[in-house]
Design a protein around this motif. Sequence first.
Motif, PDB file in Angstrom:
ATOM      1  N   ALA A 139       0.965  -1.168   0.101  1.00  0.00           N
ATOM      2  CA  ALA A 139      -0.068   0.086   0.074  1.00  0.00           C
ATOM      3  C   ALA A 139       0.966   1.253  -0.045  1.00  0.00           C
ATOM      4  O   ALA A 139       2.139   1.278   0.394  1.00  0.00           O
ATOM      5  CB  ALA A 139      -1.092  -0.008   1.097  1.00  0.00           C
TER       6      ALA A 139
ATOM      7  N   ASN B 108      -2.641   4.583   6.171  1.00  0.00           N
ATOM      8  CA  ASN B 108      -2.250   2.764   5.932  1.00  0.00           C
ATOM      9  C   ASN B 108      -1.188   2.305   7.014  1.00  0.00           C
ATOM     10  O   ASN B 108      -1.604   1.174   7.350  1.00  0.00           O
ATOM     11  CB  ASN B 108      -1.615   2.763   4.546  1.00  0.00           C
ATOM     12  CG  ASN B 108      -2.501   3.140   3.435  1.00  0.00           C
ATOM     13  OD1 ASN B 108      -3.559   2.960   3.591  1.00  0.00           O
ATOM     14  ND2 ASN B 108      -1.820   3.363   2.224  1.00  0.00           N
TER      15      ASN B 108
ATOM     16  N   ILE C 154      -0.986  -5.268   2.360  1.00  0.00           N
ATOM     17  CA  ILE C 154      -2.347  -5.772   2.569  1.00  0.00           C
ATOM     18  C   ILE C 154      -2.412  -7.124   2.196  1.00  0.00           C
ATOM     19  O   ILE C 154      -2.049  -7.607   1.130  1.00  0.00           O
ATOM     20  CB  ILE C 154      -3.389  -4.807   1.712  1.00  0.00           C
ATOM     21  CG1 ILE C 154      -3.208  -3.120   2.164  1.00  0.00           C
ATOM     22  CG2 ILE C 154      -4.952  -5.370   1.734  1.00  0.00           C
ATOM     23  CD1 ILE C 154      -4.009  -2.478   0.866  1.00  0.00           C
TER      24      ILE C 154
END
Length: 228
Positions: A96, A102, A121
Amino acid sequence: MRKRRLPLETVLWSIIGMALYRQKSVWDIATQMDIMLPDKKPLVAPSALVQARQRLGADAVKEVFKAVAQHGYETNSFEQWAGLNLFAVDGVVWRAADTLENHQVFETQSNQHRENTYPQIRMVCHMELTSHLLCYNLIRLGMTAAAKKLDSVWPNQLSFTSCSMAITQFFATLPLTSPGNIPKHYESLLEQMSYFKLPPRREDRTYPRWVKPKPRKYPHKKNKLASP
């Protein structure tokens, strides 16, 4: 009225090209696929591609993926066992963007040397065995069409690696092909993929599992017994 050199439909083709040519930059992909409308300048700035992808957005790519997957599901016969469709669980890891949001949501891998900059992710998908991502669907649709030209051959009996290379080459030469000749070249592609049939598996062949020793950087020395 302003006429953009990168309409949304051509930007979508660049997204497909990004999956086919993952080792190349977006600008090189757009140049190779020749998706830009003609103008006084032969090329566009790399920043124009970034802005065009932002205009397109993720929703349009999702809709195209759903349309291709739905069309493939409705028009093709898939592998079945005991009258049931075959599904599988597949996992993937994405990197990401390096943002504070994030980092707060997703984990970051680290080792004894350093910490990975980008959050990762992890996603697990429940999917039909003959469907995958957008370009995977295109390859599988081509393999299914090629298998239909053969007698009693399932699409998974064709070499996926060879078929994907043939389809990738087909898309690479597509901008150089006149629209009237595209159906003829597509039929040639299907005929070419029909030669990629895999040999039947030997039922009596087994591969017993065994643990391989870990290679050592230096030769192993045996301990010498102490003299009495």
